[in-house]
Design an enzyme around this catalytic site. Structure first.
Site, PDB file in Angstrom:
ATOM      1  N   ALA A  46      13.941   1.817  -6.029  1.00 28.14           N
ATOM      2  CA  ALA A  46      13.869   1.290  -7.409  1.00 28.14           C
ATOM      3  C   ALA A  46      12.612   1.855  -8.072  1.00 28.14           C
ATOM      4  O   ALA A  46      11.768   1.127  -8.600  1.00 28.14           O
ATOM      5  CB  ALA A  46      13.883  -0.235  -7.438  1.00 28.14           C
ATOM      6  N   GLY A  71       4.779   3.942 -11.305  1.00 29.25           N
ATOM      7  CA  GLY A  71       3.759   3.548 -10.316  1.00 29.25           C
ATOM      8  C   GLY A  71       3.949   4.318  -9.017  1.00 29.25           C
ATOM      9  O   GLY A  71       3.002   4.884  -8.453  1.00 29.25           O
ATOM     10  N   HIS A  72       5.197   4.359  -8.526  1.00 31.27           N
ATOM     11  CA  HIS A  72       5.483   5.120  -7.299  1.00 31.27           C
ATOM     12  C   HIS A  72       5.150   6.604  -7.497  1.00 31.27           C
ATOM     13  O   HIS A  72       4.584   7.254  -6.623  1.00 31.27           O
ATOM     14  CB  HIS A  72       6.972   5.003  -6.930  1.00 31.27           C
ATOM     15  CG  HIS A  72       7.441   3.608  -6.620  1.00 31.27           C
ATOM     16  ND1 HIS A  72       8.231   2.895  -7.482  1.00 31.27           N
ATOM     17  CD2 HIS A  72       7.236   2.811  -5.550  1.00 31.27           C
ATOM     18  CE1 HIS A  72       8.506   1.709  -6.949  1.00 31.27           C
ATOM     19  NE2 HIS A  72       7.921   1.621  -5.773  1.00 31.27           N
ATOM     20  N   GLN A 130      10.237  -8.035   5.878  1.00 30.14           N
ATOM     21  CA  GLN A 130       9.191  -8.613   5.029  1.00 30.14           C
ATOM     22  C   GLN A 130       9.744  -9.589   3.997  1.00 30.14           C
ATOM     23  O   GLN A 130       9.012 -10.069   3.137  1.00 30.14           O
ATOM     24  CB  GLN A 130       8.354  -7.512   4.355  1.00 30.14           C
ATOM     25  CG  GLN A 130       9.073  -6.715   3.306  1.00 30.14           C
ATOM     26  CD  GLN A 130       8.274  -5.484   2.917  1.00 30.14           C
ATOM     27  OE1 GLN A 130       8.055  -4.576   3.713  1.00 30.14           O
ATOM     28  NE2 GLN A 130       7.814  -5.439   1.668  1.00 30.14           N
ATOM     29  N   GLY A 134      -0.424   1.440  -3.396  1.00 32.23           N
ATOM     30  CA  GLY A 134      -0.855   1.037  -4.726  1.00 32.23           C
ATOM     31  C   GLY A 134      -1.805  -0.153  -4.717  1.00 32.23           C
ATOM     32  O   GLY A 134      -1.623  -1.097  -3.945  1.00 32.23           O
ATOM     33  N   GLU A 135      -2.784  -0.103  -5.620  1.00 27.06           N
ATOM     34  CA  GLU A 135      -3.669  -1.262  -5.806  1.00 27.06           C
ATOM     35  C   GLU A 135      -2.908  -2.426  -6.429  1.00 27.06           C
ATOM     36  O   GLU A 135      -3.382  -3.550  -6.408  1.00 27.06           O
ATOM     37  CB  GLU A 135      -4.836  -0.882  -6.734  1.00 27.06           C
ATOM     38  CG  GLU A 135      -5.884  -0.042  -6.055  1.00 27.06           C
ATOM     39  CD  GLU A 135      -7.085   0.230  -6.947  1.00 27.06           C
ATOM     40  OE1 GLU A 135      -7.023  -0.078  -8.159  1.00 27.06           O
ATOM     41  OE2 GLU A 135      -8.076   0.767  -6.429  1.00 27.06           O
ATOM     42  N   GLN A 157      -2.129  -6.214   0.116  1.00 26.57           N
ATOM     43  CA  GLN A 157      -1.395  -5.353   1.056  1.00 26.57           C
ATOM     44  C   GLN A 157      -2.223  -4.109   1.404  1.00 26.57           C
ATOM     45  O   GLN A 157      -2.310  -3.712   2.577  1.00 26.57           O
ATOM     46  CB  GLN A 157      -0.069  -4.945   0.417  1.00 26.57           C
ATOM     47  CG  GLN A 157       0.701  -3.890   1.180  1.00 26.57           C
ATOM     48  CD  GLN A 157       2.065  -3.651   0.569  1.00 26.57           C
ATOM     49  OE1 GLN A 157       2.955  -4.459   0.747  1.00 26.57           O
ATOM     50  NE2 GLN A 157       2.240  -2.557  -0.154  1.00 26.57           N
ATOM     51  N   SER A 189       6.725  -2.814 -11.826  1.00 24.44           N
ATOM     52  CA  SER A 189       7.199  -3.347 -10.548  1.00 24.44           C
ATOM     53  C   SER A 189       8.716  -3.278 -10.529  1.00 24.44           C
ATOM     54  O   SER A 189       9.359  -3.488 -11.571  1.00 24.44           O
ATOM     55  CB  SER A 189       6.764  -4.812 -10.403  1.00 24.44           C
ATOM     56  OG  SER A 189       7.500  -5.437  -9.373  1.00 24.44           O
TER      57      SER A 189
END
Ligand code: AMP
Length: 278
Positions: free
Chosen positions: A32, A36-37, A61, A147-148, A153, A185
């Site tokens: 998805a 960001g990715h 998870q 990612g921040e 995480q 996201s």
């Protein structure tokens, strides 16, 4: 761009790269894809000669009441975006390549994984640490980019790598946002149009807390005010909004040490998490 589905195909290609002395960068994803990715892929491509991305929605998870079944999946769109971004190899394994029949091992990281997200989602970080360890063992990258956006995480993965002596450099990529400030996201797909208009208030509120902390205001009072603002703006249950030490994620006590404002809250069907540096 090569697409492989088995660990043996993956190993054949990566061992050839390694023999040629090529540095391998790795970006794990659950698909998805959004900008960001892609920013993490860019970082890997700047730092490494070959970039591998993985595409795997990790069942371990998700708690039974979470959105594993509903998680957005669109493999052909993701593959086109990976190719466009210049990924050299996508590892998109079926679940048996990761968790074969009888698989029972799991990795638990204490301390930092037991607070904040770890309190609200007790199996989450163990699921993350386990999948990241398995993928690291299969891919054997020189570096990996996270990612921040998922700040805790990133801290947990740094701890995993340090505590288990994994020879992998972990790089954090800054959070990529919509122009309105909303952190990108995959789960933003759950927001209605009306909620999308409310959602940027989360980032705005975190920035206000950070500004207040910088000018010496009391963090607890700022967070209390922020909780009221969010609830008045239409947000649902607030899991936490808090100012923490940027490294340990313990309550921020020592002035002068770097701090981070972190929050998790519900908006309709979406659980939004976000954070900013102080
Ligand atoms: P996911 O597919 O949600 O598991 O995320 C894969 C990677 O992308 C993780 O390292 C995330 O922290 C990172 N990521 C997700 N959203 C963003 C964002 N808005 N900006 C930068 N990195 C992100």
């Amino acid at each position: 761009m090569k697409i492989v589905r088995t660990c043996s195909e993956l190993r054949a290609l990566t061992s050839a790269w390694r023999q040629d002395g090529l540095r391998i960068g790795f970006v794990p994803t659950m698909g998805a894809l959004h900008a960001g990715h892609l920013s993490l892929i860019d970082i890997s491509r700047q730092q490494a000669a070959r970039t591998i991305a993985s595409l795997f929605v990790n069942p371990a998870q998700f708690a039974p009441n979470e959105d594993f079944a509903a998680y957005p999946r669109d493999e052909s769109r993701d593959m086109a975006m990976f190719a466009q971004a210049g990924v050299d190899l996508v590892y998109a394994p079926p679940v048996e390549q990761i968790y074969p029949q009888g698989h029972a091992a799991s990795i638990t990281i204490g301390g930092i994984s037991e607070i904040l997200e770890g309190e609200i989602r007790p199996q989450f970080f163990s699921g993350v640490a386990s999948i990241v360890t398995i993928l690291f063992n299969q891919v054997q990258p020189d570096l990996a980019v996270f990612g921040e956006k998922d700040y805790q995480q990133l801290c947990v993965i740094r701890k995993l790598v340090r505590d288990l002596h994994m020879p992998i450099e972990i790089i954090g990529g800054e959070t990529i946002r919509e122009t309105c400030g909303l952190a990108m996201s995959s789960r933003n797909k759950y927001l209605t149009d009306c909620e999308r208009r409310q959602a940027p208030a989360l980032y705005r509120t975190l920035c206000e807390i950070a500004r207040g902390v910088r000018t010496g205001e009391n963090p607890d009072q700022l967070c209390e005010l922020a909780a009221n603002t969010l609830s008045e703006t239409g947000f649902g249950k607030l899991d936490y909004v808090t100012v923490r030490d940027a490294v340990t994620l313990r309550p921020h006590a020592e002035p002068g040490r770097p701090a981070r404002v972190l929050a998790a809250t519900w908006l309709g069907k979406a659980r939004l998490i976000d954070n900013v540096a102080v």
